[in-house]
Write a protein that holds these residues in place. Structure first.
Motif, PDB file in Angstrom:
ATOM      1  N   ARG A 139     -18.163  24.911 -42.460  1.00 19.72           N
ATOM      2  CA  ARG A 139     -18.413  24.367 -41.109  1.00 19.72           C
ATOM      3  C   ARG A 139     -17.811  24.860 -39.873  1.00 19.72           C
ATOM      4  O   ARG A 139     -17.998  24.082 -38.813  1.00 19.72           O
ATOM      5  N   LEU A 185     -21.762  27.897 -40.793  1.00 18.32           N
ATOM      6  CA  LEU A 185     -22.552  27.465 -41.775  1.00 18.32           C
ATOM      7  C   LEU A 185     -23.843  28.362 -42.162  1.00 18.32           C
ATOM      8  O   LEU A 185     -24.448  28.709 -41.160  1.00 18.32           O
ATOM      9  N   THR A 206     -23.579  19.460 -41.533  1.00 16.56           N
ATOM     10  CA  THR A 206     -23.926  19.949 -40.117  1.00 16.56           C
ATOM     11  C   THR A 206     -22.425  19.942 -39.519  1.00 16.56           C
ATOM     12  O   THR A 206     -21.525  19.530 -39.866  1.00 16.56           O
ATOM     13  N   ALA A 207     -22.334  21.161 -38.460  1.00 18.67           N
ATOM     14  CA  ALA A 207     -21.235  21.208 -37.868  1.00 18.67           C
ATOM     15  C   ALA A 207     -20.892  20.981 -36.267  1.00 18.67           C
ATOM     16  O   ALA A 207     -20.096  21.036 -35.765  1.00 18.67           O
TER      17      ALA A 207
END
Length: 445
Positions: free
Chosen positions: A277, A311, A352-353
């Protein structure tokens, strides 16, 4: 970010802590609410006036009469400003979950103290703050937060200075935070260490501002409803960020600038043992700062932003980046302010990043009487995530009245509406609507 923190960030533009640009989880209760003790402004490092100063009119919401501010205690070359706030909070949705909606009442105690130098070619400020909450029914939501730190500056010229600071705190990721898991038996806890160094070099018509920041976040595991443990350590991360702003004055009350930012986010562990991430990004902006005939004041920047994620399969966020704040002063009793933002924020949400954060707000502050200030604010923000099919709609509204006493105390009564309408949410994320009423009495010396 909370509405109150967004408002503070917009007011400060590039001079604010890097949390406003790519900051720590400012949903923390201790960081969300403004300081309650009203202390005098820091004495200037120099008597020479900057051509970039924008202080011809003081907004009603920031107005502070000398008789209403804390006097402080003299301790050698330092002034000590202690304070204590005690209040009550009613929330209609204590778990921030419309599928599990319950109301509750909490007692909130907020001690704080600021110790700072009296004057000279340098400023040094030490501070400590706390937030303690006890709920009447749902004791799992009882929380304790605390933080302490310092910031200082030293003059290196008539209008130039070097600055540095650091703080450490133990915080709560509250239920309404975007990354708070609904199956947690109590709110997530985390620790944050922040540090920064900066410099301002200013001449007669030009100034250069540079700053570098580092933030380290460490989350603690928390029990799960029904048994078991939620491992939150995959949210641990370190942020590096920097900015440079070059500004030129073009007469009284008007300047233009170019600015650049850069950041890098390093996660300590892989999410779920497989997801990378980390990310990095930059921003390039053109901006203007202005103060027109004491009626309109603002700082607006627009540019290009890009955040690249490691990601797999997640495309970068790129496009227009902006931050603007414009205030209108029709007379001495009213201040109207419009704010807008388009930025990238990193995220602790598993899978999610980061996300694109866009929206704006409008506020009005009115001095009803010399000691009574009423405030109204409303706005709407939208967060669009990368890596998940998730889009959060975040409307909010707030109304409050603050009474400032010349006997070293003040009182505040407020109502706040916050909500998250989540599109595409799954995996333990819920929508919510929350109505909050607070009453606070603050004592200061």
């Amino acid at each position: 970010m909370s509405p109150r923190v967004l408002r503070k960030c917009a007011l400060g533009t590039f001079l604010t802590p890097i949390a406003c640009l790519f900051g720590q989880p400012v949903d923390a209760q201790l960081l969300q609410d403004a300081q309650t003790v009203v202390i005098p402004n820091e004495p200037p490092l120099t008597t020479q006036r900057s051509v970039f100063a924008r202080d011809s009119t003081v907004p009603v919401g920031e107005r502070m009469l000398p008789a209403l501010s804390a006097q402080g205690l003299k301790l050698g070359n330092f002034d000590l400003f202690p304070g204590l706030s005690i209040g009550g909070l009613y929330t209609s949705n204590v778990f921030a979950n419309n599928d599990r909606k319950h109301s509750d009442f909490a007692v909130v105690v907020r001690p704080e103290a600021t110790l700072r130098t009296v004057g000279g070619p340098y400023d040094l400020e030490l501070y400590a703050r706390g937030d303690f909450r006890r709920y009447a029914q749902y004791v799992s939501e009882d929380t304790e937060e605390g933080m302490g730190g310092f910031k200082g500056s030293v003059a290196i010229g008539p209008l130039s200075s070097l600055t540095a600071g650091a703080d450490y705190g133990s915080y709560i990721d509250p239920r309404f935070a975007s990354d708070s898991p609904v199956d947690a038996a109590k709110p997530l806890e985390y620790r944050a260490l922040n540090g920064f160094v900066g410099a301002t070099i200013e001449g007669s018509t030009t100034r250069v501002i540079a700053r570098a920041d580092i933030t380290q976040l460490r989350f603690s595991d928390t029990p799960r409803i029904g048994g078991g443990t939620i491992n939150a350590q995959d949210r641990d991360r370190t942020r590096y960020a920097g900015l440079v702003r070059v500004e030129r004055s073009f007469g009284p009350g008007l300047s233009f600038y170019v600015a650049g930012t850069a950041n890098k986010i390093d996660y300590r562990f892989l999410s779920g043992g497989v997801l990378q991430r980390d990310s990095s990004g930059f921003g390039a902006y053109l901006g203007a700062s202005f103060d027109v005939t004491r009626l309109i004041r603002g700082d607006v920047r627009v540019g290009y932003i890009r955040q690249k994620f490691n990601l797999p399969g997640v495309r970068a966020i790129s496009g227009i980046g902006a931050l603007g704040n414009v205030s209108y002063f029709p007379n001495g009793l009213w201040t109207f302010t419009a704010r807008g933002e388009s930025s990238v924020q990193d995220s602790g949400v598993p899978g999610t990043a980061g996300y694109l954060h866009r929206g704006g707000s409008i506020s009005a502050d009115h001095e009803l009487r010399r000691y009574l200030i009423a405030s109204l604010e409303g706005g709407y923000y939208q967060d669009t995530y990368r890596g998940l099919d998730r889009r959060d709609k975040l409307p909010f509204a707030e109304v409050s009245a603050t009474y400032l006493s010349h006997n070293h105390w003040n009182a505040r009564l407020g109502y706040r509406y916050i909500a998250r309408h989540c599109g595409g949410c799954s995996g333990g994320i819920s929508s919510y609507d929350d109505h909050r009423i607070s009453a606070t009495l603050t004592f200061q010396y």
